[in-house]
Design an enzyme around this catalytic site. Structure first.
Site, PDB file in Angstrom:
ATOM      1  N   ASP A 113       0.843  -1.189   0.000  1.00  0.00           N
ATOM      2  CA  ASP A 113       0.000   0.000   0.000  1.00  0.00           C
ATOM      3  C   ASP A 113       0.888   1.253   0.000  1.00  0.00           C
ATOM      4  O   ASP A 113       2.043   1.209   0.423  1.00  0.00           O
ATOM      5  CB  ASP A 113      -0.878  -0.053   1.260  1.00  0.00           C
ATOM      6  CG  ASP A 113      -1.695   1.199   1.442  1.00  0.00           C
ATOM      7  OD1 ASP A 113      -2.368   1.605   0.479  1.00  0.00           O
ATOM      8  OD2 ASP A 113      -1.655   1.773   2.552  1.00  0.00           O
ATOM      9  N   ASP A 169      -0.218   5.050   0.867  1.00  0.00           N
ATOM     10  CA  ASP A 169      -0.423   6.046   1.923  1.00  0.00           C
ATOM     11  C   ASP A 169      -0.531   5.387   3.300  1.00  0.00           C
ATOM     12  O   ASP A 169      -1.363   4.511   3.509  1.00  0.00           O
ATOM     13  CB  ASP A 169      -1.690   6.869   1.639  1.00  0.00           C
ATOM     14  CG  ASP A 169      -1.633   7.552   0.271  1.00  0.00           C
ATOM     15  OD1 ASP A 169      -0.522   7.701  -0.273  1.00  0.00           O
ATOM     16  OD2 ASP A 169      -2.701   7.914  -0.255  1.00  0.00           O
TER      17      ASP A 169
HETATM   18 MG   LIG Z   1      -3.047   3.161   3.367  1.00  0.00          MG
END
Ligand SMILES: [Mg+2]
Ligand SMILES: [Zn+2]
Length: 188
Positions: free
Chosen positions: A14, A16
């Protein structure tokens, strides 16, 4: 032991809250701030032979907060920051939708990686997803591999939320400890 499986393992990471600090709906390269352990962690995965792919839900596009071109520009900059220090990102997959769009690519759905699974000949059963929300964790399970929840970004809040509804995710404190867990796992 059977015939050696020629398919590759991947780690889907992932963006962010996992690779960079989560600035809500980040829309400028000035807001990019990598966690300090990111480059070394990705290098470890590169050296161990994993395909490394960033997988990111970017509903800010469907919400009209930034465009697909803005996102591509920001992703390019993130990859440049990582690659100029010697680690390699093999690809980036993103979903521009919100839940209401009913797409098949918003994590925890797995449509965003279909293209990469073919391109790199990935064995999803031997692959991992790392991220800071329940979406990342279940994305790992839904693809048929493993999920690891990290406690950076929204991770602590998400962990408590999951425990409260009886879900016990596999947890590592950061991307770095998640990578160490994967590499240890892989040797066994
Ligand atoms: Mg995230
Ligand atoms: Zn989507």
């Amino acid at each position: 032991m059977g015939k050696k499986n020629s398919k590759l393992s991947a780690v889907f990471i992932d963006r962010d809250g996992t690779i960079i600090f989560d600035k809500k709906y980040l829309n400028s390269t000035k807001q990019i701030e990598l966690y300090p352990f990111v480059v070394d962690s990705i290098k470890k995965l590169n050296d161990a032979g994993f395909v490394v792919i960033i997988t990111t839900n970017q509903s800010g596009i469907s919400r009209g907060m930034f465009t697909e071109n803005d996102l591509k520009f920001i992703n390019k900059k993130i990859i440049k920051l990582i690659e100029e220090k010697g680690a390699k990102i093999d690809d980036v997959c993103y979903c521009p939708h919100v839940d209401f769009d009913k797409c098949n690519c918003r994590k925890p759905k797995t449509g965003m990686i279909d293209r990469c699974v073919k391109k790199f000949c990935i064995d999803l059963k031997k692959s991992y997803a790392i991220g800071d929300t329940f979406r990342d964790y279940f994305f790992g399970l839904n693809m048929g591999g493993s999920g690891i929840l990290v406690l950076t970004g929204h991770g602590m809040k998400e962990y408590n939320r999951m425990i409260n509804i009886g879900i016990k995710p596999i947890v590592s404190r950061t991307l770095e400890s998640a990578v160490n867990r994967i590499i240890k796992n892989n040797k066994m």
